[in-house]
Design a protein around this motif. Structure first.
Motif, PDB file in Angstrom:
ATOM      1  N   GLU A 182       4.594  51.603  73.380  1.00 25.02           N
ATOM      2  CA  GLU A 182       4.562  51.713  74.797  1.00 25.02           C
ATOM      3  C   GLU A 182       3.926  50.643  75.603  1.00 25.02           C
ATOM      4  N   ASP A 183       2.963  49.818  74.797  1.00 26.98           N
ATOM      5  CA  ASP A 183       2.089  48.866  75.471  1.00 26.98           C
ATOM      6  C   ASP A 183       2.548  47.403  75.199  1.00 26.98           C
ATOM      7  N   ARG A 184       3.559  47.181  74.378  1.00 24.74           N
ATOM      8  CA  ARG A 184       4.059  45.878  73.952  1.00 24.74           C
ATOM      9  C   ARG A 184       4.518  45.231  75.060  1.00 24.74           C
ATOM     10  N   ASP A 185       5.417  45.376  76.024  1.00 20.63           N
ATOM     11  CA  ASP A 185       5.818  44.596  77.117  1.00 20.63           C
ATOM     12  C   ASP A 185       4.818  44.218  78.014  1.00 20.63           C
ATOM     13  N   ARG A 186       3.988  45.238  78.347  1.00 16.17           N
ATOM     14  CA  ARG A 186       2.840  45.058  79.338  1.00 16.17           C
ATOM     15  C   ARG A 186       2.090  44.030  78.536  1.00 16.17           C
ATOM     16  N   ILE A 187       1.772  43.882  77.412  1.00 13.67           N
ATOM     17  CA  ILE A 187       1.036  42.819  76.683  1.00 13.67           C
ATOM     18  C   ILE A 187       1.490  41.500  76.778  1.00 13.67           C
ATOM     19  N   GLU A 188       2.827  41.580  76.414  1.00 15.56           N
ATOM     20  CA  GLU A 188       3.499  40.259  76.489  1.00 15.56           C
ATOM     21  C   GLU A 188       3.699  39.707  77.971  1.00 15.56           C
ATOM     22  N   ARG A 189       3.918  40.336  78.857  1.00 17.54           N
ATOM     23  CA  ARG A 189       3.451  39.887  80.281  1.00 17.54           C
ATOM     24  C   ARG A 189       2.036  39.425  80.598  1.00 17.54           C
ATOM     25  N   GLU A 190       1.274  39.944  80.018  1.00 12.50           N
ATOM     26  CA  GLU A 190      -0.310  39.689  80.433  1.00 12.50           C
ATOM     27  C   GLU A 190      -0.455  38.169  79.721  1.00 12.50           C
ATOM     28  N   VAL A 191       0.058  38.048  78.527  1.00 11.67           N
ATOM     29  CA  VAL A 191      -0.088  36.739  77.659  1.00 11.67           C
ATOM     30  C   VAL A 191       0.603  35.796  78.387  1.00 11.67           C
ATOM     31  N   THR A 192       1.842  36.023  78.828  1.00 12.52           N
ATOM     32  CA  THR A 192       2.701  34.832  79.448  1.00 12.52           C
ATOM     33  C   THR A 192       2.006  34.589  80.642  1.00 12.52           C
TER      34      THR A 192
END
Length: 604
Positions: free
Chosen positions: A306-316
């Protein structure tokens, strides 16, 4: 024949030396006569020429300086005169002369080449010697028994010994006892295998008695002097200390990370296996460091779905903006599948061209911290509800006491006042006028005291629970309290409000805001030393805003944050009950402003 040849050679050598030394033409005549005698004795031209070469080499070898080219030219002239009697073999003689000239030229060239080689050898020797003399490392030559035969001058700088101080001594007596056997084994291996090269670190005793770490490279070399072990040694003591300190720091960092539950990481985008984690980071994620797959995908696999997409966006976003970042997220541990909460922080590192080189950061396990925060919020909410309940109970008790005091004590004092007045009227009819004058005066004094008591009762009941708050609402109650404050304190008080609806708040909200306002006025009397107070009660952006500003001595940061200030603490606690905020602004020796803001749609 050999005796004659030797005799002829001696005569030839003497005549040639004489000609070379005095350069007398008479010597050439002697050479001619010598040639005639040689011809008679049966010597051939070739024998004379060979004899010439032997004699000439001896002369060149034994000479003390001089011009070699000039010697060759004059020797050739002498030889020509010696061969002159051989006219019958003129053509062969000429061929021999040409051959002789060629050999002379070759001999000149060989002599010149030898001189150049000698010069080059000397330059190489000087250069090599200079390198050794100025080398930063210590160069040592040992014989087959480990005896020191040579040390370079740098031994004084590194080990404190003079250049010749260790010559003839056994090198093994200067080695640390714990290194001795290991170094001896290496020495024996070198002796057994010529041209072998070995490197090793060991400790060597300094002239002042302490130990110096040396990193040495040794080679077995054999020459005409026998077996030699050439050792090149470098002082690595500071490096060893730095490595030891680094290991201690790494151990301390690892222990600190374990205690704080903070792991560190580094990621090089675009590189295969570009992700590295500290041991504590692996422990947090439940991964064995020895089997860790160093990829960014490994990290994402352990992030909660549930947190994976948000983390990828933060790193990008961090990679695009090249800015530090921080985020909280959940992970699923690899060892037991337990869900944990982490706080990730990172920094983007760029090169001189602004290109991203790597990212570094930390991951902190905040699971227990979050659980404590949740419990603290629950306790805080419980305390807030308890405080609200206590506040309501206090207001209810104040209201009850105010009503009882107003109704019972007020009525009793009024009846007492009426009874005294009636008693005074009856006594006038029955008592002597002189006595009555005295009683009249005392009666008036008693009535005044009763009126004072009645006023006190009214004031106390108003302070316990102002009737105007219940009857007219918050706006009128604050305006009334402001007027009462101005009369008691003597300060100039201005009140303004844009509120038209007196019933927009319920009884509990109105009471809390009124009590906060009373506490603010009390603080002004106690601390502000003001002469003027401005009060504003307005509706702004669906919030009720109460602003109280004085022109007093101000307030310091320490006073605003003082934990012992129960009045300020009470104001904040009451404000939280309504879901609002209270701000106290001001500086020392400047005015102070208290601003209360309550959302009108909030209920606790």
């Amino acid at each position: 024949m050999e005796t004659e040849a030797k005799k002829f050679r001696d005569i030839f050598r003497a005549g040639l030396k004489t000609y070379l030394s005095d350069k007398n033409e008479a010597s050439l005549t002697d050479a001619y006569e010598l040639g005639r005698q040689a011809l008679k004795d049966g010597f051939s031209e070739l024998a004379i020429i060979e004899m010439y070469h032997v004699v000439l080499k001896d002369i060149l070898r034994d000479r003390n300086g001089g011009n070699d080219c000039e010697i060759l030219e004059r020797s050739s002239v002498y030889l020509v005169e010696c061969l002159a009697p051989f006219e019958v073999k003129l053509r062969s003689y000429q061929d021999l002369i040409e051959d002789l000239n060629k050999k002379n030229e070759q001999l000149k060239e060989e002599i010149q080449n030898r001189k150049e080689v000698d010069k080059e050898l000397q330059r190489s020797k000087d250069h090599f010697q200079s390198l050794i003399e100025h080398a930063q490392d210590v160069i040592t030559v040992l014989d087959g028994k480990g005896i020191i035969r040579y040390t370079s001058p740098s031994i004084r700088r590194i080990l404190g010994y003079g250049k010749s101080e260790l010559l003839g001594r056994d090198t093994f007596q200067y080695l640390h006892p714990r290194d001795l056997d290991r170094v001896k084994n290496i020495f024996d291996e070198l002796l057994a295998e010529p041209d072998r090269i070995r490197s090793e670190e060991f400790r060597f005793k300094h002239r002042d008695g302490y130990w110096v770490f040396l990193e040495s490279i040794a080679k077995h070399v054999s020459d005409e002097d026998g077996t030699r072990i050439i050792v090149n040694s470098r002082d690595v003591t500071e490096r060893k200390r730095a490595i030891k300190q680094l290991r201690e720091n790494e151990a301390q960092l690892s222990e600190a990370q374990r205690i704080a539950k903070v792991g560190s990481w580094e990621w090089r985008p675009g590189e295969e296996d570009g992700l590295s984690w500290s041991d504590e980071m692996c422990r947090i994620y439940g991964i064995d460091p020895t089997s860790f797959n160093h990829t960014y995908e490994t990290f994402l696999e352990h992030v909660h779905p549930e947190d994976r997409d948000r983390i990828e966006r933060e790193v990008t976003r961090a990679l695009e903006l090249k800015q530090p970042f921080a985020f909280e997220h959940r992970i699923i541990r690899g060892s037991d599948g337990e869900e944990r909460k982490l706080l990730g922080r990172g920094q983007v590192i760029t090169d001189g061209k602004g290109q991203v080189v790597r990212l570094i950061g930390t991951g902190q396990d905040i699971t227990e911290q979050k659980e404590r925060e949740q419990k603290l919020r629950e306790y805080s909410n419980r305390l807030r509800r308890l405080s609200a309940r206590i506040e309501r109970a206090r207001e209810e008790e104040r209201t009850r006491i105010a009503r009882e005091v107003h109704d019972e004590l007020g009525q009793m004092l009024t009846v007492l006042k009426m009874d005294i007045s009636m008693l005074s009227g009856e006594l006038k009819k029955k008592i002597d006028p002189e006595i009555m004058d005295f009683l009249e005066r005392e009666t008036q004094n008693i009535l005044k005291r009763i009126n004072t008591i009645i006023s006190s009762v009214q004031r106390i009941t108003a302070e316990l629970r102002p009737e105007v708050l219940d009857d007219l609402g918050l706006k009128d109650a604050i305006e009334w309290q402001a007027q009462e404050f101005a009369e008691r304190s003597g300060l100039r008080v201005n009140f303004n409000s844009n509120i038209s609806n007196p019933n927009m708040l319920d009884e509990e909200q109105s009471t809390i805001i009124f009590r906060i306002f009373q506490e603010t006025l009390t603080n002004i009397i106690r601390h502000a030393q003001a002469s003027k107070v401005d009060i504003r009660l307005d509706i702004e952006d669906e919030c009720l805003v109460l602003v109280v500003r004085d022109n007093g001595i101000g307030i310091t940061e320490e006073q605003r944050e003082a934990s012992a200030s129960l009045g300020l603490i009470g104001m904040r606690e009451r404000t939280q009950l309504l879901g609002g905020t209270v701000r106290i602004e001001g500086k020392e020796n400047e005015q102070t402003k208290v601003m209360l803001q309550i959302p009108l749609d909030k209920r606790d």
